[in-house]
Each structure stands twice: as C-alpha cells, then as structure tokens.
Design a protein around this motif. Structure first.
Motif, PDB file in Angstrom:
ATOM      1  N   TYR A   1       0.766  -1.238   0.000  1.00 16.35           N
ATOM      2  CA  TYR A   1       0.000   0.000   0.000  1.00 16.35           C
ATOM      3  C   TYR A   1       0.796   1.286   0.000  1.00 16.35           C
ATOM      4  CZ  TYR A   1      -3.869  -3.106   0.710  1.00 16.35           C
ATOM      5  OH  TYR A   1      -4.783  -4.098   0.543  1.00 16.35           O
TER       6      TYR A   1
ATOM      7  N   SER B   1      -0.002   3.008  -3.050  1.00 19.27           N
ATOM      8  CA  SER B   1      -1.373   2.951  -3.553  1.00 19.27           C
ATOM      9  C   SER B   1      -2.064   4.296  -3.349  1.00 19.27           C
ATOM     10  CB  SER B   1      -2.140   1.860  -2.821  1.00 19.27           C
ATOM     11  OG  SER B   1      -2.853   2.404  -1.737  1.00 19.27           O
TER      12      SER B   1
ATOM     13  N   ARG C   1       1.922   0.926 -13.702  1.00 23.30           N
ATOM     14  CA  ARG C   1       1.320   1.228 -12.389  1.00 23.30           C
ATOM     15  C   ARG C   1       0.404   0.103 -11.948  1.00 23.30           C
ATOM     16  NH1 ARG C   1       1.051   6.986 -14.153  1.00 23.30           N
ATOM     17  NH2 ARG C   1       2.596   8.065 -12.873  1.00 23.30           N
TER      18      ARG C   1
ATOM     19  N   THR D   1       1.158  -2.129  -8.692  1.00 24.46           N
ATOM     20  CA  THR D   1       0.261  -2.016  -7.534  1.00 24.46           C
ATOM     21  C   THR D   1      -0.453  -3.322  -7.232  1.00 24.46           C
ATOM     22  OG1 THR D   1      -0.140   0.283  -8.131  1.00 24.46           O
ATOM     23  CG2 THR D   1      -1.628  -0.690  -6.514  1.00 24.46           C
TER      24      THR D   1
END
Lengths: 191, 191, 191, 191
Positions: C108, C111, D103, D107
DNA sequence: CATGAATGAGGGTTCATTCAT
DNA sequence: GATGAATGAACCCTCATTCAT
C-alpha cells in the motif's frame, strides 16, 4: 444549585440555537455537549432524554412568553382596544427581542416532534390572549366567530411581519408594524 | 416508460405521506422503500439523494398548486374583487383537497431542509398571486404596502382556516370560510 | 487510560492483519469490529474515519521501523561499510519479525489509499537511511547518483529477498540473505 | 466482430485507467460504463464479472509485454550481455510507453485481487526472461543463486527507475537509466 | 448483441443513551 | 453531580449483478 440552574439554562439556550440553525434532528447530543461545554452525561442529568430536552426548550419559550405578555394591574384597567394593541405589541416585542425563540416556535410548534399533549398544556401560558378574545366577542367588540380561529389569526398576523423582519426580505419600518396591527384589528371588527 | 413515470409518482406520494406523518428526518429511506414497494436502490435511480427527494416533493406540490390556481382566459376578464376571491378559493380548494400537501408546505417551506435557492425558484409557481396583488395596489384596490407582506398575509389567512379544518379542532362551516375570506379582504382594503 | 491505549493498539493490529489478508477495501469496519471485539462506534472514537484508521496503521509501522533502525551511539562509530550492512540487516530483521507490516508497506505504500502528504510526512522516520546514503556519496564510498534512486534501490533489494521468504517460494538461507546484501553493495560501489 | 473486439479493448483500456487512478475497488462498474460509453449490461456480455474484468486487464498487460520483449531470430544470435541489456531495455521501453500498465502491474500484481493461479499462469508470458537467467547461470555469466531471486531482482531494478520517472520525483536522464542497468548487471556478475 | 432500470445486501458513519469512574 | 468512552441499532447511500425489452 446556582451551577445547576445555570447549566440547565446554558443547555436550553445552546440547544435552541442549534435546533433553529440546523434542525432538531440534525442536532446531536454530542454537538450540544460540545457547544455548551457540558459533558454528554451531564445533559442526561438535567434531561431524561433528547425528547425531554426539546420539550424543555418549547416550554421555556412559552413560559417566558407568558410572563412577558401578562397584563399588569394598571394595564388591566385600559379599554379593550388599548389592551388588544398592547397584547399584540408585547408579542411582537418578545419575538423581536428573541428571534431564535420565534423561529423555534414557528417551525416546530406544529411539527410531530411536539406532542399534542404538550401543546395542550402550553396553552395555559397564553390564556390571557384567549381571555381577551372572549371578552371582545362577549362585549361585541370583535366579530362573533370561533375564538380559536381568532387566536390563530392573531398569531398569524404577528408571524407575518416578524418572518419578514427576521428574514431581512426588506426593511420593516414602525409604520409597517402598525399597519399590520391595524390590518389585524380591522379584519376582526365590524366596521 | 409508463412504469418509470409511475414509480417516480409513487415515491413522491409515499414520501409526502410519511414526511407529514412522522417528520422528514424520522422517515428513513428504508421505510419509504418498504411502504412504496420500491427497492432502496431504485429510489436512488430516481432521486440522487434524500435531499433531492425532499426537493422533488416540494416542487411537485408547488407546480401542481400553480396549475390549479392559474386563471382561465374567461376568469381573467372578471373584476378585481372576483379574481381576489377566486384565487383565495382556489388555494383553499387545492389544499383542502390535498391535505398532506398543505401540511408539508406549512411545516417545511421555511425549514432549513428547503434551501433558499429552491424557495426562490418555486416562487415562479405562484407568480399569478403576486401579479394580482400588484395590480390591486396599482389600481388602488388594496392598501399600499409591500406586496411581500400582503402575499404572506394572504397565505396566512388561508393557512389559519385550513389548519383548523385539518386538525379537526372544530367543524369548519362554509360560513366560517367565507368569514375568513372577508376578514382577509377587509384587512387589505381601505374601507 | 490503559484501556484506551490498548483499544487503539488492538484496533491497529487487527486492522493490519485484515488489510493484509484480504485487502483494505474488502475489509469492512464491521469485520474489524467483530475480530477485535470492539464496537463499531468505539472504533470511531479512536479514528475519525476508515481513512484515518488506514493512516494510523501506516504511520505506526513507519514509526516503529524508524525506532528499530536508529543507530546507537556506539554504532555511529563504526566504519561506513559496517553501518551500511547494519542498516540493511536491521531493515531485514524488522520486516522478517513483523511480516504483516512488510506486506502492508509493500502493497500500500504507493497505492492511492495513502496520500502523498502522508508519504512525505513519513519520510522523517527513515531519514537515517538518507543520511547514510548522502554520507556515502560525499565520501566517495557510493556511486554518485541521485540519493532517491539509491534509497529505492536499497528498499527494493530488501523487498526482493523478503518477498521470497514470506511467500515461501523456496527456503531462504542465511547465505542467500548475505548474497543479496552483497549484491546491493556491489551494485552501489565503484569496484 | 470488429465492433466486439473494439468494445472489449475500450473496456480494458478504460478500466485500466480508472483502476490505476482511484483503485480497483473504488471503481464501480457504473463508472466504467459511463467513461467507456458502454452500457453496464454490455460489459457483462464481455466479462462474466468484475473479477474477470480485472483478470482481463492483468492478462492483457502481461500478454502484450510478452510480445514486446520476445527476441527476434536475429537478436537470438547476440552474445549474452547484449541480450541481457536488450531484455532490460525492452522492459524499460514497454513500461515507459504504457505508464498505466506499469502502475497497474506494480500495484496489483501482488495484491489479493490477483489469484495465485492467475499469477502462475501469467508466468508463461515472461518465460523468455527466466530462460535467459538460467542460461546465464549455466554458462557462468551470472552468479549462482536462485533464478527466482534474480528474476525479482531484475524486475525491481526496472521498477526502481520507472517509479521515479513516473512519479516525477526528479528528471530521469538516459545516463541514469544506463547507470541503473549497469548496477543490475554488476550486482549479478562475479567481477 | 445491447441496453439501463431494478434489486437488496452490504458499505461507512452517526448518534441517543448508558455506566464505570 | 459530572464525565466521556463505549455501545450497536439504524442511518443514508453504493454497487455488482440481473433481466425484460
């Protein structure tokens, strides 16, 4: 005891303000606690529930209004029209002096949040107005229709001008106030 | 499409009923869903939020009122007093026919739940009343005071008698209604 | 007060576990409440919103990491390579000891659930690593490239071996760990 | 059929964008429908569920990456170091050209939203990298450690520089890119 | 194939009230 | 009396999914 009294008064005042500004239901006990600097638990020492707090606000307004509009002994001696005018003016003064109390009364007195029983009970506080109306009818000064109708008519006449004043829709002059009062009088008399 | 239209109408009707009976804030979306037999999610297809639903109810009432009180071409030809009476009677008829609409309007039109912007917008629906008042002042039929004051005065005169009728405080006779209308007229004219 | 502290700690620990196991968004406040035996309302006493709870988890990890990797006075006296190794090993130890913290951070930290502002703020907790890198460049021990690049490179070198260890892709031996550390060192030095 | 293909492609592209910008879970099917101008029902013609849509995005990225990094016959003839550099550069090019794909991969490839089974399956798309690594170890060009460790190490080396580039933390020069590549190479070789 | 209104379980959050201190 | 942390039911709203058209 002084403290207690004062806390109760603070709570009523803060609640009134919040109720009027954002609505009763949107006003949480936590917010009242915060704004009045009184712990939530303490509120519940003074009022058994939120409902009772609302009722407290309602009754305090009417009780205080009742004291404000009561006639003194001297005033009792005045003729009917003078007492009619005086009562109307006293109502006007009171609500003008305490705008939040007017707003609360105007918004909630007929809402489901105030029980019929309470409304009934509160009637005692403005019995003086009923008495005057009944005297007027008896003595032939006022048109002979139901006193409740006249009572509401008078309240609505007051409400009309105060709403305008508080909403700043336009400047309310003393002339306008007396015009409104005369409108009320004219509509309730025979000629 | 018929279904769609009808769902919206059902929602407005059910909401109005619940809002009036127990208060807007105490009326949950879940309850509206249940009473109207429309899933919660579906309500949100028709109204973006509870706020918009409330506004929908408000606007629908005023729009419908506006249609009801509009003058026909023939009525336009009547003299001022006749049109004054007619307008008042139309208002009385409308609200008597749809008691919940009256109660909603009476309780919430000045509450914080209705935004000033919306109130402003809704004014268009009863422009006909403003026009009549202004004509009356211009032509010397009505006393020369602020039209907004007269507008409210008239609404309050209507409200007075309808409140009594709907609350069953006592039986409202046709005599009483015409008395109230005469009170309103007398108070707004010079003699 | 002990209770309060402990509730907060319990909530952070439970949340971390659930966030890592099933994802932050799939973890409902109700589930956190259930697993931590703390009423939903109570969670909102300690954290204003779910977002703040997530931030709380993030910050607590970084703060604790910061404390873990700080050099003692004696360690400060060591030569550069020794401190480099020590820092890397401390990071490795920390994340190995608290696998969930590593997983949370790894999943995270970049994120959209963690705001840039928060990320910026958290940088203070591992300032010691930046300082070491800058010293290394200044003294000619490390290649002369952007410190941010080196910082990320080092984190990624750590991350590489820890990911493998935690995912049990194969057994990670002490040999492998030191190999990885040497790979990091070799890649950042001139010869 | 051209239409079908195109709708699928549009949906994947729009979803990728939204997933990266605001997170997968915060991206509702309704929003994807709106942004891609494809009715919600139609999305469900192309993807059985949201989960399958997510998987679709994931697989499409890896498949496309796989095609991009595949060696041509001529490239196969190059010496080891040349092919090592080439592969790394191809990865860099690909992700630089399609930032959202990077990305997304960065992620979500290790999030609980991607199942292990799917991850396993996707490995085929970058088998070429594994093959090269294994050849390097076999031929003594790369240090003799677990290929998975090297694989991740290489991905992380790429990721390091691309993250910096995409986050605009500072300007990434060609020098920096080749430095990073050299760092990766140096750390994986004996001398 | 394409549409989008309809669904209702489940999301985050609020809040009147209680109670141990 | 006074406090405010703790509670959990109930709130408004979202959303993946379905299905009649």
């Amino acid at each position: 005891m002084i403290n207690t009294t004062s806390k109760r008064a603070i709570l009523l005042e803060t609640s009134l303000e919040l109720f009027v500004d954002q609505g009763i239901q949107k006003t949480s006990m936590a917010l009242i606690s915060e704004k009045s600097q009184v712990a939530v638990g303490t509120i519940y020492h003074h009022f058994k529930s939120k409902e009772e707090l609302i009722e407290g606000v309602y009754l305090e307004i009417l009780e205080s209004l009742g004291k404000h509009i009561a006639f003194t002994h001297e005033e009792e001696q005045l003729d009917f029209k003078s007492r009619f005018d005086l009562l109307w003016r006293k109502g006007y003064d009171y609500y003008t002096q305490f705008p939040n109390r007017f707003r609360f009364h105007d918004t909630y007195s007929y809402s489901p949040l105030i029980s019929n029983q309470l409304r009934e009970y509160a009637r005692g506080y403005y019995q003086v107005a009923f008495d005057l109306i009944q005297e007027g009818i008896r003595e032939g000064m006022l048109i002979n229709t139901n006193p409740v109708l006249i009572m509401r008519w008078l309240y609505n006449s007051l409400s009309t001008i105060i709403q305008i004043k508080l909403n700043h829709e336009f400047e309310v002059t003393e002339d306008m106030v007396s015009t409104t009062l005369e409108m009320a009088w004219k509509s309730l008399t025979y000629k």
